[in-house]
Structure formats: structure tokens, C-alpha cells
Design an enzyme around this catalytic site. Structure first.
Site, PDB file in Angstrom:
ATOM      1  CB  ALA A  46      -0.924   0.006   1.211  1.00  0.00           C
ATOM      2  CG  ASN A 127      -5.968  -0.993   1.883  1.00  0.00           C
ATOM      3  OD1 ASN A 127      -6.991  -1.450   2.369  1.00  0.00           O
ATOM      4  ND2 ASN A 127      -4.785  -1.126   2.444  1.00  0.00           N
ATOM      5  CB  CYS A 130      -6.453  -1.409   5.919  1.00  0.00           C
ATOM      6  SG  CYS A 130      -5.093  -2.105   6.850  1.00  0.00           S
ATOM      7  CB  ILE A 191     -12.374 -10.895   1.943  1.00  0.00           C
ATOM      8  CG1 ILE A 191     -11.735 -12.145   2.548  1.00  0.00           C
ATOM      9  CG2 ILE A 191     -13.736 -11.192   1.325  1.00  0.00           C
ATOM     10  CD1 ILE A 191     -12.471 -12.778   3.717  1.00  0.00           C
ATOM     11  CG  ASN A 192      -8.025  -6.060   3.747  1.00  0.00           C
ATOM     12  OD1 ASN A 192      -7.153  -6.672   4.350  1.00  0.00           O
ATOM     13  ND2 ASN A 192      -7.872  -4.806   3.353  1.00  0.00           N
ATOM     14  N   GLY A 243      -7.677 -14.891   0.298  1.00  0.00           N
ATOM     15  CA  GLY A 243      -8.034 -15.250   1.666  1.00  0.00           C
ATOM     16  C   GLY A 243      -7.679 -16.692   1.953  1.00  0.00           C
TER      17      GLY A 243
END
Length: 309
Positions: A46, A127, A130, A191-192, A243
Site C-alpha cells: 500500500a 485499499n 484495512c 477479501i481483506n 483469503g
């Protein structure tokens, strides 16, 4: 015929295997182990407008089936990424996906406008999800209207397609995905990490200095599969699924759920060769399952269900 080639907005991938942002840095460490050109793409760490030093330590805690992290988006800032990291990556035959972060919409817009000009950046990943940053991030990813507005604003300035990374820490991920798609996003990544916590047995206090952190690794794979399965049926833009991916079998499962490519995260910390290993093993798995091309797997779980009805 390249059985693994995938075409997505802005991205012509020789294979669908992409190291996930935050788990691969800018590739320098992994380039000591193998030629990064074998990868489909790289989602770089990031990038924020100004350098960030991240959260206080400890930032990482092991969990059964995964890990918690609260890094806090530590990165060298836009200027260094543009002048050092991206030029270094030009030696590899790779389309780069630049992960963009910020604390307010103006931050995202400023970074997106500049980083999308880099010759080897072929797409952006916003992003907005987060869970371990005290301001920004999480607010964008949990509100459909705010997420859609941010998507529109970044699309207006970006010179490359825009993918938006979805947070699983929401009540209705389909609602948010639809809002982002309607706002003009070119794709989704999902997914995050899931928000989690561990407590020290001796002190009864959180192990992480930030108290909470993002859970990643095999423990979250069933959640990711379910969410990709739901969202892929609700939107008409491609999904890069992630994931808990560790094997070629995991990749196929994500494709069955509806993903068009995948990102490998935590597994890179355990085995630096995990991505090239998966790439090598996929053709034999396709043979075993009776597929000529990996695209035949995409959405197979729900497309079969629809057909049977």
C-alpha cells in the site's frame, strides 16, 4: 495455448497468480529466490501520499490457522515508490497493481493521480478496507455511499482501471459491492482481513500493541469463498479472490466461487516459493479435473446451479 492466461481490465496475465499487497513488499526480497516474471502480476505494498511508519510493536501474533497483523500501512510514501520501487520493478515482465491508501478521499485521489502515470502500473487497488488503521480505511469500506463516492473520485483521475478491495467486516458485503460496481469500478479484490484479537495469558492484555489486528491465512478461506460466491453473482465486474490460498486446489475453489484471478498473501511468509509452485501445479490439476483452460472453472459452482434449475 496458454491454459492459465487471464484477461482482465488493464491486465493481461500470463497466469492468475498474484502476490497480495502487504505480503510481498515491492518484491525485492522474493526476487532473491526466483524470477518475478513468472508471476501473473504483483500487488505492491500500500502506498500513501506521505511516508508512514506504522503501528507500534508488537504488530504480529500467530493464531491457529493464520496470523493477526496490525502493521498500520507502513510504507516509504508516494515519492519513493515512484522514484525507486516502481522503476526497479520495470526489469520484470509484469503488469503492476498499485495499492492505494489514505485517511481521507483527497489522499486517495492524490496518490491515484500520480501513481497511475507510472509506465508499469496497469491497475490500481483501492485499499478502503484495512482494519488496523485508526483513521480512514475502515470507514470507506463499510459504508456503501462513501465507498461509491471514493470510487467515482478516483476513477475521474486514474489513467488505469480501478479495482476496489472489499472488507469482510460488514453486515452486507453484496450491498457494498453493488454500490462500488455502479460507481464505475473496473473490478473487485476480496477479501481483506477479518478483525480479530489475541490476549496474553499472563497479563490478560492484548498481544498486539494496536489491540486488534487483521486475521489472515487458511482460517479465513471459508469466509472468503462464501463472500466471493455471493458477490460474483451480484455484480458484472471481475473479482480477484483472496483469503487463505496456499495450494493449486485453493485457487480452483476460488474460481469455482466466481473469481477470475487470485491473490496469495500470508502463505508467502511461510514458503517464499508458494506462488511459482502453485503456477507449476495448476496445469496438472486442470488435467485431473478435465478442464482445457482455467477460465472454464470460473463461477462453476453457481453457474451449474442456475443451469440445473
Amino acid at each position: 495455448m496458454n491454459r492459465l492466461q487471464v484477461e482482465l481490465p488493464g491486465l493481461s496475465l500470463k497466469n492468475p497468480i498474484i502476490p497480495a499487497s502487504g505480503c510481498f513488499g515491492f518484491g525485492r526480497e522474493y526476487a532473491q529466490f526466483y524470477d518475478l516474471s513468472v508471476l501473473g502480476s504483483i500487488m505492491i505494498k500500500a502506498t500513501t501520499e506521505q511516508p508512514r511508519y506504522g503501528n507500534p510493536t508488537p504488530r504480529v501474533a500467530e493464531t491457529p490457522g493464520g496470523m493477526l497483523n496490525a502493521i498500520g500501512l507502513q510504507n516509504p510514501g508516494l515519492e519513493k515508490v515512484m522514484n525507486s520501487e516502481l522503476p526497479w520493478l520495470e526489469q520484470f515482465d509484469l503488469p503492476i497493481i498499485a495499492n492505494v491508501a489514505g485517511s481521507q478521499a483527497e489522499d486517495y485521489v492524490a496518490v491515484a493521480k500520480e501513481i497511475s502515470k507510472a509506465p508499469n502500473v496497469h491497475a490500481l487497488e483501492l485499499n478502503i478496507s484495512c482494519p488496523n488503521v485508526k483513521t480512514g480505511g475502515i470507514a470507506f469500506g463499510t459504508n456503501p455511499e462513501i465507498a461509491a463516492d471514493l470510487t467515482k473520485r478516483v476513477k475521474e483521475v486514474s489513467e488505469v482501471p480501478v479495482y476496489v478491495k472489499l472488507s469482510p467486516n460488514v453486515a452486507n458485503i453484496v450491498e457494498i459491492a453493488k454500490a462500488i460496481a455502479n460507481a464505475g469500478a473496473d473490478g473487485l479484490t476480496m477479501i481483506n482481513t477479518l478483525l480479530g484479537m489475541r490476549l496474553d495469558l499472563k497479563t490478560a492484555k492484548p498481544i498486539l500493541a494496536n489491540r486488534t489486528g487483521g486475521l489472515s491465512g487458511p482460517a479465513i478461506k471459508p469466509v472468503a469463498i462464501r463472500m466471493v460466491h455471493e458477490v460474483s453473482q451480484a455484480v458484472n465486474i471481475p473479482i480477484i479472490g483472496m483469503g487463505g490460498i496456499e495450494t493449486a486446489e485453493d485457487v480452483i475453489e476460488f474460481f469455482y466461487a466466481g473469481a477470475s484471478a487470485v491473490a496469495v498473501g500470508t502463505a508467502n511468509f511461510i514458503d517464499p516459493f508458494v506462488c511459482p509452485t502453485i503456477i507449476e501445479e495448476l496445469p496438472a490439476l486442470l488435467d485431473e479435473l478435465g478442464f482445457d483452460h482455467i477460465s472454464e472453472c470460473q463461477g462453476r459452482s453457481w453457474k451449474q446451479t442456475c443451469h440445473s434449475r
